[in-house]
Design a protein around this motif. Structure first.
Motif, PDB file in Angstrom:
ATOM      1  N   LEU B 249       0.873  -1.179   0.000  1.00 51.76           N
ATOM      2  CA  LEU B 249       0.000   0.000   0.000  1.00 51.76           C
ATOM      3  C   LEU B 249       0.906   1.224   0.000  1.00 51.76           C
ATOM      4  CD1 LEU B 249      -2.867   1.287   0.281  1.00 51.76           C
ATOM      5  CD2 LEU B 249      -2.510   1.262   2.738  1.00 51.76           C
ATOM      6  N   GLN B 250       0.643   2.128  -0.936  1.00 46.18           N
ATOM      7  CA  GLN B 250       1.545   3.269  -1.111  1.00 46.18           C
ATOM      8  C   GLN B 250       0.924   4.588  -0.662  1.00 46.18           C
ATOM      9  OE1 GLN B 250       3.977   2.819  -4.935  1.00 46.18           O
ATOM     10  NE2 GLN B 250       2.028   1.901  -5.506  1.00 46.18           N
ATOM     11  N   ALA B 251       1.791   5.525  -0.363  1.00 51.32           N
ATOM     12  CA  ALA B 251       1.369   6.884  -0.053  1.00 51.32           C
ATOM     13  C   ALA B 251       2.456   7.834  -0.535  1.00 51.32           C
ATOM     14  CB  ALA B 251       1.134   7.050   1.448  1.00 51.32           C
ATOM     15  N   LEU B 252       2.174   9.123  -0.493  1.00 48.08           N
ATOM     16  CA  LEU B 252       3.160  10.101  -0.945  1.00 48.08           C
ATOM     17  C   LEU B 252       2.901  11.451  -0.299  1.00 48.08           C
ATOM     18  CD1 LEU B 252       1.680  12.159  -3.192  1.00 48.08           C
ATOM     19  CD2 LEU B 252       1.687  10.065  -4.502  1.00 48.08           C
ATOM     20  N   VAL B 253       3.900  12.305  -0.379  1.00 46.90           N
ATOM     21  CA  VAL B 253       3.725  13.692   0.081  1.00 46.90           C
ATOM     22  C   VAL B 253       4.230  14.663  -0.973  1.00 46.90           C
ATOM     23  CG1 VAL B 253       3.833  13.362   2.579  1.00 46.90           C
ATOM     24  CG2 VAL B 253       5.950  13.665   1.285  1.00 46.90           C
ATOM     25  N   SER B 254       3.669  15.873  -0.919  1.00 45.36           N
ATOM     26  CA  SER B 254       4.146  16.969  -1.763  1.00 45.36           C
ATOM     27  C   SER B 254       5.164  17.781  -0.967  1.00 45.36           C
ATOM     28  CB  SER B 254       2.977  17.872  -2.142  1.00 45.36           C
ATOM     29  OG  SER B 254       2.592  18.634  -1.006  1.00 45.36           O
ATOM     30  N   GLU B 255       5.687  18.815  -1.586  1.00 45.96           N
ATOM     31  CA  GLU B 255       6.502  19.782  -0.858  1.00 45.96           C
ATOM     32  C   GLU B 255       5.599  20.548   0.121  1.00 45.96           C
ATOM     33  OE1 GLU B 255       4.877  20.158  -3.640  1.00 45.96           O
ATOM     34  OE2 GLU B 255       5.732  21.756  -4.877  1.00 45.96           O
ATOM     35  N   LEU B 282       1.140  18.050   1.564  1.00 48.90           N
ATOM     36  CA  LEU B 282      -0.102  17.355   1.251  1.00 48.90           C
ATOM     37  C   LEU B 282       0.219  15.869   1.358  1.00 48.90           C
ATOM     38  CD1 LEU B 282      -1.021  19.487  -1.872  1.00 48.90           C
ATOM     39  CD2 LEU B 282      -2.142  19.595   0.377  1.00 48.90           C
ATOM     40  N   VAL B 283      -0.540  15.163   2.171  1.00 48.14           N
ATOM     41  CA  VAL B 283      -0.305  13.736   2.393  1.00 48.14           C
ATOM     42  C   VAL B 283      -1.413  12.970   1.683  1.00 48.14           C
ATOM     43  CG1 VAL B 283      -0.056  11.925   4.123  1.00 48.14           C
ATOM     44  CG2 VAL B 283       0.631  14.273   4.664  1.00 48.14           C
TER      45      VAL B 283
END
Ligand SMILES: Cc1cc2nc3c(=O)[nH]c(=O)nc-3n(C[C@H](O)[C@H](O)[C@H](O)COP(=O)(O)OP(=O)(O)OC[C@H]3O[C@@H](n4cnc5c(N)ncnc54)[C@H](O)[C@@H]3O)c2cc1C
Ligand SMILES: [Zn+2]
Lengths: 140, 406
Positions: B249-255, B282-283
């Motif tokens: 399961l993946q996730a990411l963040v912005s600057e 932003l998560v």
């Protein structure tokens, strides 16, 4: 993104395929004789192997045929592709040797003569050639 | 140590003891659930001669990788009870643990994009209210009022047709939650042992009496498994099976950005959920990869899919950049509900199957699992979540409330 060699169509992006979970789970021979525990096993329990795993895939936006695959669930390396109904190839054979067999050649359209699922007893071209004929489950 | 407060951290929040030769109980897995279990074993049951064994570093698994959404708006009575209990614990834990881990009750919105979604959501709001869980149904203009950056126009592929809203839901700082539990565990006398991988179990007949680790054998009266994505691997070592499939399961963040997103927005239908971290990133979380995997990474097309949905729902995100992506391994069950209880092996207990959404459950998992380990019997909140439900058929199907989203 996995690159999966459909035995009929050749190498295609993972997004063309649908995952079918553990392979070689057969319908109970005598369903009436199963107790609740055995039914639970059949319905809800699947192997969750860390390492080489035999699993089903459907080429849903291509030939729409099911086939089996051996894949490492840690490295995601695809070790073998073989037809439905064929026994699980032995994993004792190193992955490199496996990769050279016809069934996993990058563009295996020419080996697609044995369509997966057409005969329950047919073996894949790759499995017989390299002599990997371990019975189902033997290497599990 | 108890006087330490944020933002001043002491050099160490816990010690790094050598494993003893024996304990009254051993918890396998030093994520949120393992630490919470140890904390409640020590605090509520006076069991302090216990250890948490973690193969890597403390809380480096899913505890470090989740998008920290906390809510309790599940459909069925059993789930509402355990998740709402967890939410009530989240509300008091910062004080109890003397650690402000920034639990921010900024509300969680679950968007509806189809008529089916709308019906299911309204039904769930009703069920939540009957169970004493705060829940509201929002029309699109109310959605816009709460979260002005959401695109509610009807010319997008999946227009926003409304949303459920739980005002008491929110997010918390996941690492700080782990550290808060770890510090209290340490104070209460629990041994937290990192870099200690369990490689096997010692049994006397069908009773577990010890664990084998890369740092030697440890005798123990009881074992509690809190290994999330690796639960099946440990169960197999112990000689039983679990109805679990592990998926990336993946996730990411912005600057970092100025505050633009005041709440938490989740969409099951288009597979994205977004909040803005306290610092400003932003998560965003995605859906699981379809295949079984232990690789702590997933396929890129899943992220592309998630970004497409995010940009359509939040047009201003088109100007943001993906800074980091990562994956965890989640332990999914077929009914999207956890398993907390006894196992076929005597004195061995299991807490797993929280899948894509177990961060929110951390305090209740710890509380009920500690009760089960200490007394050998289920707490009333985890009784329905026993392994036996797969035999009796009393499944707790939370796919509507849990499936992709957290
Ligand atoms: C990308 C992502 C987003 C998520 N978002 C949310 C969310 O928004 N809200 C929510 O509620 N939930 C969310 N979750 C789910 C949540 O993170 C998990 O359900 C929860 O963290 C699981 O409990 P844990 O913290 O104990 O797991 P983990 O932190 O994974 O702990 C398990 C530990 O066991 C250890 N271990 C494994 N095998 C062994 C062994 N043999 N010996 C010793 N130790 C071992 C591991 O190293 C690991 O540290 C998300 C998960 C992911 C991956
Ligand atoms: Zn094909």
């Amino acid at each position: 993104m996995l690159l999966i060699s459909c035995p009929n169509c050749g190498s295609r992006d993972e997004t063309e395929f649908h995952y079918g979970g553990q392979a070689h789970v057969s319908y109970p021979e005598n369903p009436n004789e199963l107790n609740d525990r055995e039914w639970a096993e059949y319905l809800f329990y699947r192997d969750n192997t860390k390492g080489t795993f035999a699993e089903r895939w459907l080429h849903s936006t291509g030939c729409r045929q099911w086939f089996n695959m051996l894949r490492d669930t840690v490295t995601y390396d695809i070790q073998a592709v073989y037809p439905m109904g064929a026994p699980r190839p032995s994993t004792a054979v190193p992955a490199a040797a496996e990769a050279g067999t016809a069934s996993v050649a990058a563009d295996s359209t020419t080996t697609g003569t044995t369509a997966p699922g057409t005969s329950a007893t047919s073996t894949s071209p790759g499995t017989t050639k390299s002599g990997i004929t371990a019975p189902e489950g033997a290497t599990k | 140590m108890s006087t330490h407060q944020l933002p001043e951290h002491p050099d160490f929040l816990w010690h790094n003891p050598e494993p003893k030769s024996s304990y009254d109980a051993v918890i396998v897995g030093g994520g949120g659930h393992g630490l919470a279990t140890a904390y409640f074993l020590a605090k509520n049951h006076g069991m302090t001669n216990i250890a948490v064994l973690e193969k890597g570093w403390l809380a480096g698994g899913n505890m470090a990788r989740n998008t920290t959404i906390i809510r309790s708006n599940y459909l069925w009575d059993e789930s509402a009870a355990i998740y709402e209990h967890a939410l009530k614990l989240w509300e008091i834990l910062p004080e109890e643990l003397e650690y402000d881990f920034l639990f921010s009750q900024r509300g969680v919105m679950n968007l509806a994009h189809t008529l089916g979604d709308v019906r299911e959501s309204i039904r769930r709001v009703g069920a939540n209210k009957l169970n004493g869980v705060d829940a509201e149904w929002l029309e699109p203009d109310q959605v816009k009022e709460l979260c002005p950056i959401l695109n509610i126009s009807d010319n997008i592929r999946y227009p926003v047709m409304g949303a459920t809203y739980q005002p008491r839901a929110g997010i918390a700082k996941h690492d700080h939650v782990a550290w808060a539990f770890a510090r209290k565990c340490d104070e209460l006398g629990v041994d937290i042992i990192q870099n200690c991988e369990v490689t096997g179990f010692i049994k006397d007949g069908n009773r577990v009496v010890g664990v084998k680790t890369n740092r030697g054998t440890i005798n123990t009266e009881k074992v509690g498994l809190c290994a999330a994505g690796h639960s099946s691997v440990l169960a197999e070592m112990a000689g039983f099976r679990l109805p679990i499939q592990s998926h990336p399961l993946q996730a990411l963040v912005s600057e970092l950005h100025e505050p633009v997103h005041p709440t938490v927005v989740m969409s099951n239908h288009v597979h994205v959920y977004v909040s803005q971290a306290h610092k400003g990133e932003l998560v965003m979380g995605a859906g699981v990869d379809s295949y079984n995997g232990y690789g702590q990474r997933g396929s890129f097309h899943v992220i592309e899919h998630q970004m497409a949905a995010a940009v359509e729902l939040f047009p201003i995100f088109a100007r943001a950049h993906v800074l980091r992506t990562w994956g965890g391994i989640v332990d999914t069950t077929l009914d999207a509900s956890p398993i907390v209880g006894t196992t076929p092996v005597e004195n061995m207990f299991v807490n797993c199957g929280w899948g894509t959404g177990g961060f929110k459950g951390t305090p209740a998992a710890g509380l009920t699992f500690a009760h089960t380990i200490a007394t050998g019997a289920p707490h009333k909140l985890n009784r329905p979540f026993a392994l036996e439900r797969f035999e009796t058929g009393a499944l707790i199907d939370e796919h509507g409330a849990a499936a992709v989203a957290h």
